[in-house]
Design a protein around this motif. Sequence first.
Motif, PDB file in Angstrom:
ATOM      1  N   GLU A 120       0.808  -1.220   0.000  1.00  0.00           N
ATOM      2  CA  GLU A 120       0.000   0.000   0.000  1.00  0.00           C
ATOM      3  C   GLU A 120       0.839   1.266   0.000  1.00  0.00           C
ATOM      4  O   GLU A 120       0.341   2.342  -0.320  1.00  0.00           O
ATOM      5  CB  GLU A 120      -1.019   0.001   1.137  1.00  0.00           C
ATOM      6  CG  GLU A 120      -0.461   0.133   2.525  1.00  0.00           C
ATOM      7  CD  GLU A 120      -1.554   0.165   3.593  1.00  0.00           C
ATOM      8  OE1 GLU A 120      -2.692   0.588   3.325  1.00  0.00           O
ATOM      9  OE2 GLU A 120      -1.252  -0.259   4.722  1.00  0.00           O
ATOM     10  N   LEU A 121       2.131   1.164   0.296  1.00  0.00           N
ATOM     11  CA  LEU A 121       3.019   2.325   0.254  1.00  0.00           C
ATOM     12  C   LEU A 121       3.856   2.373  -1.034  1.00  0.00           C
ATOM     13  O   LEU A 121       4.732   3.221  -1.173  1.00  0.00           O
ATOM     14  CB  LEU A 121       3.968   2.331   1.465  1.00  0.00           C
ATOM     15  CG  LEU A 121       3.305   2.370   2.838  1.00  0.00           C
ATOM     16  CD1 LEU A 121       4.363   2.321   3.935  1.00  0.00           C
ATOM     17  CD2 LEU A 121       2.437   3.602   2.986  1.00  0.00           C
ATOM     18  N   ALA A 122       3.574   1.474  -1.976  1.00  0.00           N
ATOM     19  CA  ALA A 122       4.357   1.401  -3.218  1.00  0.00           C
ATOM     20  C   ALA A 122       4.006   2.517  -4.189  1.00  0.00           C
ATOM     21  O   ALA A 122       4.710   2.713  -5.178  1.00  0.00           O
ATOM     22  CB  ALA A 122       4.165   0.044  -3.883  1.00  0.00           C
ATOM     23  N   GLY A 123       2.934   3.237  -3.944  1.00  0.00           N
ATOM     24  CA  GLY A 123       2.559   4.338  -4.817  1.00  0.00           C
ATOM     25  C   GLY A 123       1.972   3.886  -6.136  1.00  0.00           C
ATOM     26  O   GLY A 123       2.116   4.575  -7.144  1.00  0.00           O
ATOM     27  N   VAL A 124       1.321   2.737  -6.137  1.00  0.00           N
ATOM     28  CA  VAL A 124       0.736   2.180  -7.357  1.00  0.00           C
ATOM     29  C   VAL A 124      -0.778   2.188  -7.225  1.00  0.00           C
ATOM     30  O   VAL A 124      -1.322   1.753  -6.213  1.00  0.00           O
ATOM     31  CB  VAL A 124       1.242   0.737  -7.595  1.00  0.00           C
ATOM     32  CG1 VAL A 124       0.555   0.096  -8.781  1.00  0.00           C
ATOM     33  CG2 VAL A 124       2.754   0.729  -7.771  1.00  0.00           C
ATOM     34  N   VAL A 125      -1.452   2.667  -8.272  1.00  0.00           N
ATOM     35  CA  VAL A 125      -2.914   2.645  -8.317  1.00  0.00           C
ATOM     36  C   VAL A 125      -3.319   1.353  -9.032  1.00  0.00           C
ATOM     37  O   VAL A 125      -3.065   1.204 -10.237  1.00  0.00           O
ATOM     38  CB  VAL A 125      -3.468   3.882  -9.049  1.00  0.00           C
ATOM     39  CG1 VAL A 125      -4.980   3.836  -9.130  1.00  0.00           C
ATOM     40  CG2 VAL A 125      -2.990   5.157  -8.375  1.00  0.00           C
ATOM     41  N   PRO A 126      -3.913   0.385  -8.307  1.00  0.00           N
ATOM     42  CA  PRO A 126      -4.218  -0.911  -8.910  1.00  0.00           C
ATOM     43  C   PRO A 126      -5.051  -0.846 -10.199  1.00  0.00           C
ATOM     44  O   PRO A 126      -4.759  -1.576 -11.147  1.00  0.00           O
ATOM     45  CB  PRO A 126      -4.972  -1.652  -7.795  1.00  0.00           C
ATOM     46  CG  PRO A 126      -4.447  -1.042  -6.549  1.00  0.00           C
ATOM     47  CD  PRO A 126      -4.240   0.411  -6.880  1.00  0.00           C
ATOM     48  N   ASP A 127      -6.075   0.006 -10.253  1.00  0.00           N
ATOM     49  CA  ASP A 127      -6.893   0.098 -11.468  1.00  0.00           C
ATOM     50  C   ASP A 127      -6.076   0.614 -12.649  1.00  0.00           C
ATOM     51  O   ASP A 127      -6.222   0.133 -13.774  1.00  0.00           O
ATOM     52  CB  ASP A 127      -8.109   0.992 -11.239  1.00  0.00           C
ATOM     53  CG  ASP A 127      -9.149   0.339 -10.346  1.00  0.00           C
ATOM     54  OD1 ASP A 127      -9.117  -0.906 -10.189  1.00  0.00           O
ATOM     55  OD2 ASP A 127      -9.991   1.076  -9.790  1.00  0.00           O
ATOM     56  N   ALA A 128      -5.221   1.590 -12.413  1.00  0.00           N
ATOM     57  CA  ALA A 128      -4.361   2.115 -13.473  1.00  0.00           C
ATOM     58  C   ALA A 128      -3.369   1.046 -13.925  1.00  0.00           C
ATOM     59  O   ALA A 128      -3.098   0.902 -15.124  1.00  0.00           O
ATOM     60  CB  ALA A 128      -3.630   3.363 -13.006  1.00  0.00           C
ATOM     61  N   LEU A 129      -2.844   0.273 -12.980  1.00  0.00           N
ATOM     62  CA  LEU A 129      -1.913  -0.798 -13.324  1.00  0.00           C
ATOM     63  C   LEU A 129      -2.605  -1.860 -14.170  1.00  0.00           C
ATOM     64  O   LEU A 129      -2.043  -2.333 -15.164  1.00  0.00           O
ATOM     65  CB  LEU A 129      -1.313  -1.417 -12.064  1.00  0.00           C
ATOM     66  CG  LEU A 129      -0.303  -2.532 -12.288  1.00  0.00           C
ATOM     67  CD1 LEU A 129       0.887  -2.041 -13.106  1.00  0.00           C
ATOM     68  CD2 LEU A 129       0.161  -3.087 -10.948  1.00  0.00           C
ATOM     69  N   SER A 130      -3.822  -2.231 -13.816  1.00  0.00           N
ATOM     70  CA  SER A 130      -4.576  -3.224 -14.593  1.00  0.00           C
ATOM     71  C   SER A 130      -4.812  -2.746 -16.015  1.00  0.00           C
ATOM     72  O   SER A 130      -4.664  -3.508 -16.976  1.00  0.00           O
ATOM     73  CB  SER A 130      -5.915  -3.529 -13.918  1.00  0.00           C
ATOM     74  OG  SER A 130      -5.702  -4.164 -12.689  1.00  0.00           O
ATOM     75  N   PHE A 131      -5.192  -1.485 -16.158  1.00  0.00           N
ATOM     76  CA  PHE A 131      -5.431  -0.902 -17.480  1.00  0.00           C
ATOM     77  C   PHE A 131      -4.144  -0.932 -18.312  1.00  0.00           C
ATOM     78  O   PHE A 131      -4.134  -1.358 -19.465  1.00  0.00           O
ATOM     79  CB  PHE A 131      -5.949   0.528 -17.337  1.00  0.00           C
ATOM     80  CG  PHE A 131      -6.125   1.249 -18.643  1.00  0.00           C
ATOM     81  CD1 PHE A 131      -7.218   0.973 -19.456  1.00  0.00           C
ATOM     82  CD2 PHE A 131      -5.202   2.182 -19.061  1.00  0.00           C
ATOM     83  CE1 PHE A 131      -7.377   1.631 -20.670  1.00  0.00           C
ATOM     84  CE2 PHE A 131      -5.350   2.848 -20.267  1.00  0.00           C
ATOM     85  CZ  PHE A 131      -6.445   2.559 -21.078  1.00  0.00           C
ATOM     86  N   CYS A 132      -3.049  -0.493 -17.715  1.00  0.00           N
ATOM     87  CA  CYS A 132      -1.770  -0.456 -18.413  1.00  0.00           C
ATOM     88  C   CYS A 132      -1.260  -1.855 -18.732  1.00  0.00           C
ATOM     89  O   CYS A 132      -0.667  -2.083 -19.788  1.00  0.00           O
ATOM     90  CB  CYS A 132      -0.734   0.290 -17.582  1.00  0.00           C
ATOM     91  SG  CYS A 132      -1.098   2.049 -17.414  1.00  0.00           S
ATOM     92  N   PHE A 133      -1.506  -2.809 -17.840  1.00  0.00           N
ATOM     93  CA  PHE A 133      -1.087  -4.194 -18.067  1.00  0.00           C
ATOM     94  C   PHE A 133      -1.752  -4.740 -19.317  1.00  0.00           C
ATOM     95  O   PHE A 133      -1.100  -5.380 -20.148  1.00  0.00           O
ATOM     96  CB  PHE A 133      -1.430  -5.051 -16.841  1.00  0.00           C
ATOM     97  CG  PHE A 133      -1.057  -6.496 -16.976  1.00  0.00           C
ATOM     98  CD1 PHE A 133       0.251  -6.905 -16.775  1.00  0.00           C
ATOM     99  CD2 PHE A 133      -2.011  -7.452 -17.292  1.00  0.00           C
ATOM    100  CE1 PHE A 133       0.607  -8.245 -16.889  1.00  0.00           C
ATOM    101  CE2 PHE A 133      -1.668  -8.785 -17.405  1.00  0.00           C
ATOM    102  CZ  PHE A 133      -0.359  -9.191 -17.203  1.00  0.00           C
ATOM    103  N   GLU A 134      -3.036  -4.498 -19.454  1.00  0.00           N
ATOM    104  CA  GLU A 134      -3.763  -4.973 -20.638  1.00  0.00           C
ATOM    105  C   GLU A 134      -3.159  -4.391 -21.923  1.00  0.00           C
ATOM    106  O   GLU A 134      -2.972  -5.101 -22.904  1.00  0.00           O
ATOM    107  CB  GLU A 134      -5.241  -4.610 -20.537  1.00  0.00           C
ATOM    108  CG  GLU A 134      -6.085  -5.203 -21.632  1.00  0.00           C
ATOM    109  CD  GLU A 134      -7.561  -4.904 -21.464  1.00  0.00           C
ATOM    110  OE1 GLU A 134      -8.265  -4.905 -22.488  1.00  0.00           O
ATOM    111  OE2 GLU A 134      -8.011  -4.674 -20.327  1.00  0.00           O
TER     112      GLU A 134
END
Length: 130
Positions: free
Chosen positions: A35-49
């Motif tokens: 939770e302190l990694a500074g990553v937005v999970p939804d944005a990461l999922s979108f970018c991963f796709e």
Amino acid sequence: MHEMSIAMAVVGQVEEAALAGDAVAVTSVRLQVGELAGVVPDALSFCFELACAGTVLEGAELVVDSVRARARCAPCAGEWAVGMPPQLCCPLCGEATAELLSGRELQISDVHWDEGPAQRRTREPISEER
């Protein structure tokens, strides 16, 4: 958006391992994200796709496991959930000598892929009725 560079790095590492393992398709990738990694999970999922397009990972599922941030106080050895915004002073003794135990993770924890030669799907021709 640094999530795109993270997604591209994950895809690159997984693709390299998958191809070395004779994979024909990667079906899922599991990441641990603190939770302190500074990553937005939804944005990461979108970018991963987007990053998977045209690779052996195309269509792979991204599973993000959130890791709660925890800290330990050096003087009193108390442990607590850091939370957001982070509370880095010990709630037991008030000292600001916290050691982070978890919450900064950003790592690939599991990958699933299909191995072996590509199986072409063939169909029998439809016979014509006369």
